[in-house]
Motif scaffolding. Sequence first.
Motif, PDB file in Angstrom:
ATOM      1  N   ILE A  51       0.840  -1.189   0.000  1.00 40.61           N
ATOM      2  CA  ILE A  51       0.000   0.000   0.000  1.00 40.61           C
ATOM      3  C   ILE A  51       0.881   1.248   0.000  1.00 40.61           C
ATOM      4  O   ILE A  51       1.946   1.264   0.612  1.00 40.61           O
ATOM      5  N   PRO A  52       0.459   2.290  -0.710  1.00 39.83           N
ATOM      6  CA  PRO A  52       1.241   3.529  -0.711  1.00 39.83           C
ATOM      7  C   PRO A  52       1.030   4.298   0.581  1.00 39.83           C
ATOM      8  O   PRO A  52      -0.073   4.315   1.141  1.00 39.83           O
ATOM      9  N   MET A  53       2.071   4.912   1.066  1.00 38.71           N
ATOM     10  CA  MET A  53       1.966   5.742   2.268  1.00 38.71           C
ATOM     11  C   MET A  53       3.080   6.786   2.238  1.00 38.71           C
ATOM     12  O   MET A  53       4.116   6.597   1.594  1.00 38.71           O
ATOM     13  N   THR A  54       2.833   7.870   2.936  1.00 34.49           N
ATOM     14  CA  THR A  54       3.841   8.926   3.049  1.00 34.49           C
ATOM     15  C   THR A  54       4.162   9.133   4.517  1.00 34.49           C
ATOM     16  O   THR A  54       3.273   9.404   5.323  1.00 34.49           O
ATOM     17  N   LEU A  55       5.419   8.956   4.850  1.00 35.31           N
ATOM     18  CA  LEU A  55       5.860   9.103   6.235  1.00 35.31           C
ATOM     19  C   LEU A  55       6.792  10.303   6.343  1.00 35.31           C
ATOM     20  O   LEU A  55       7.661  10.513   5.483  1.00 35.31           O
ATOM     21  N   ARG A  56       6.615  11.077   7.394  1.00 33.32           N
ATOM     22  CA  ARG A  56       7.472  12.233   7.643  1.00 33.32           C
ATOM     23  C   ARG A  56       8.476  11.850   8.728  1.00 33.32           C
ATOM     24  O   ARG A  56       8.126  11.708   9.905  1.00 33.32           O
ATOM     25  N   ILE A  57       9.709  11.668   8.298  1.00 32.74           N
ATOM     26  CA  ILE A  57      10.774  11.214   9.187  1.00 32.74           C
ATOM     27  C   ILE A  57      11.838  12.304   9.264  1.00 32.74           C
ATOM     28  O   ILE A  57      12.395  12.711   8.237  1.00 32.74           O
ATOM     29  N   ALA A  59      11.680  15.457   9.678  1.00 34.20           N
ATOM     30  CA  ALA A  59      11.285  16.648   8.902  1.00 34.20           C
ATOM     31  C   ALA A  59      11.380  16.461   7.391  1.00 34.20           C
ATOM     32  O   ALA A  59      11.326  17.430   6.646  1.00 34.20           O
ATOM     33  N   THR A  60      11.518  15.220   6.939  1.00 33.95           N
ATOM     34  CA  THR A  60      11.544  14.930   5.499  1.00 33.95           C
ATOM     35  C   THR A  60      10.465  13.908   5.177  1.00 33.95           C
ATOM     36  O   THR A  60      10.345  12.890   5.867  1.00 33.95           O
ATOM     37  N   GLU A  61       9.691  14.175   4.118  1.00 36.44           N
ATOM     38  CA  GLU A  61       8.632  13.254   3.730  1.00 36.44           C
ATOM     39  C   GLU A  61       9.165  12.188   2.781  1.00 36.44           C
ATOM     40  O   GLU A  61       9.940  12.482   1.871  1.00 36.44           O
ATOM     41  N   HIS A  62       8.713  10.940   3.015  1.00 36.33           N
ATOM     42  CA  HIS A  62       9.149   9.806   2.204  1.00 36.33           C
ATOM     43  C   HIS A  62       7.911   9.094   1.672  1.00 36.33           C
ATOM     44  O   HIS A  62       7.072   8.634   2.456  1.00 36.33           O
ATOM     45  N   THR A  71       6.632  -3.014  10.195  1.00 31.84           N
ATOM     46  CA  THR A  71       6.741  -2.175  11.387  1.00 31.84           C
ATOM     47  C   THR A  71       7.488  -0.885  11.066  1.00 31.84           C
ATOM     48  O   THR A  71       8.235  -0.799  10.082  1.00 31.84           O
ATOM     49  N   LEU A  72       7.297   0.094  11.914  1.00 32.88           N
ATOM     50  CA  LEU A  72       8.008   1.359  11.739  1.00 32.88           C
ATOM     51  C   LEU A  72       9.513   1.137  11.827  1.00 32.88           C
ATOM     52  O   LEU A  72      10.291   1.739  11.080  1.00 32.88           O
ATOM     53  N   LEU A  73       9.938   0.256  12.714  1.00 33.84           N
ATOM     54  CA  LEU A  73      11.372  -0.025  12.858  1.00 33.84           C
ATOM     55  C   LEU A  73      11.946  -0.605  11.572  1.00 33.84           C
ATOM     56  O   LEU A  73      13.016  -0.172  11.104  1.00 33.84           O
ATOM     57  N   ASP A  74      11.271  -1.577  10.978  1.00 33.13           N
ATOM     58  CA  ASP A  74      11.766  -2.184   9.742  1.00 33.13           C
ATOM     59  C   ASP A  74      11.743  -1.184   8.587  1.00 33.13           C
ATOM     60  O   ASP A  74      12.607  -1.218   7.709  1.00 33.13           O
ATOM     61  N   THR A  75      10.764  -0.288   8.591  1.00 34.83           N
ATOM     62  CA  THR A  75      10.730   0.748   7.563  1.00 34.83           C
ATOM     63  C   THR A  75      11.948   1.656   7.686  1.00 34.83           C
ATOM     64  O   THR A  75      12.614   1.970   6.694  1.00 34.83           O
ATOM     65  N   LEU A  76      12.238   2.076   8.912  1.00 33.10           N
ATOM     66  CA  LEU A  76      13.387   2.956   9.133  1.00 33.10           C
ATOM     67  C   LEU A  76      14.691   2.284   8.708  1.00 33.10           C
ATOM     68  O   LEU A  76      15.500   2.872   7.976  1.00 33.10           O
ATOM     69  N   ARG A  77      14.874   1.071   9.144  1.00 35.86           N
ATOM     70  CA  ARG A  77      16.151   0.390   8.915  1.00 35.86           C
ATOM     71  C   ARG A  77      16.279  -0.165   7.499  1.00 35.86           C
ATOM     72  O   ARG A  77      17.309   0.013   6.848  1.00 35.86           O
ATOM     73  N   ASN A  78      15.252  -0.856   7.024  1.00 39.13           N
ATOM     74  CA  ASN A  78      15.367  -1.611   5.777  1.00 39.13           C
ATOM     75  C   ASN A  78      14.951  -0.836   4.531  1.00 39.13           C
ATOM     76  O   ASN A  78      15.390  -1.172   3.429  1.00 39.13           O
ATOM     77  N   GLU A 117       1.063   7.643   9.255  1.00 43.54           N
ATOM     78  CA  GLU A 117       0.978   8.639   8.192  1.00 43.54           C
ATOM     79  C   GLU A 117       0.514   9.961   8.796  1.00 43.54           C
ATOM     80  O   GLU A 117      -0.435  10.007   9.576  1.00 43.54           O
ATOM     81  N   GLY A 118       1.196  11.033   8.446  1.00 45.66           N
ATOM     82  CA  GLY A 118       0.832  12.346   8.971  1.00 45.66           C
ATOM     83  C   GLY A 118       1.474  12.684  10.289  1.00 45.66           C
ATOM     84  O   GLY A 118       1.375  13.826  10.753  1.00 45.66           O
TER      85      GLY A 118
END
Length: 218
Positions: A51-57, A59-62, A71-78, A117-118
């Motif tokens: 699924i498409p999503m936009t995460l703001r990490i 101060a930068t949107e991805h 998981t958020l952890l796997d998104t950050l790392r992988n 998201e958001g």
Amino acid sequence: MAETDYRITRRAVLEGGAATCLFLASGLPVGAQSASATVATARVTTPIARIPMTLRINATEHALELDPRTTLLDTLRNHLGLTGSKKGCDHGQCGACTVLVNGRRINSCLALSAQHEGDEVTTIEGLADGNQLHPVQAAFVAHDGFQCGYCTPGQICSAVGMLEEVRAGWPSHASADVAAAAAALTEAEIRERMSGNICRCAAYPNIVAAIRDAAEEV
């Protein structure tokens, strides 16, 4: 009439035992085994729709397309290469993966990316202002608040969130007066409030000292 011999022989016991073992080893009937194998194959080969999503990490949107179970952890790392947040227990028990979401600390190994998201997510990489360390980071360096360093990103993010909680007047189990406007940041308060972050090197005295110093600057 001849009398029937009902005595059990050793040979009969062995033959019966061998037959029972063969029956148990065979498992389900052939037809059921085939159906079960088909279902298992279907489960393995059927892909999960991303699924498409936009995460703001930091101060930068991805913009990402992820398995909704990520998981958020796997998104950050992988997926984003932000490996500062560590995977320790992966069960929300050690705190090595702690990040800040809208200023509040969470265990990122227990959070799904799709939930955030958001939201404004801040990791250890986003605390410093350019080359200027965050006061908590600087205090950890000054007090040697780490040994192997594996838990340190989570410790620092947790400390930043914890200090905000203290300023907001949140009590803890160590607070003498839960109705007080703000708790005195004693060693007991710090240890209680940071108890969700484990340091297997046992650098706790230096971690406490670092947080007490940083509290005066943030």
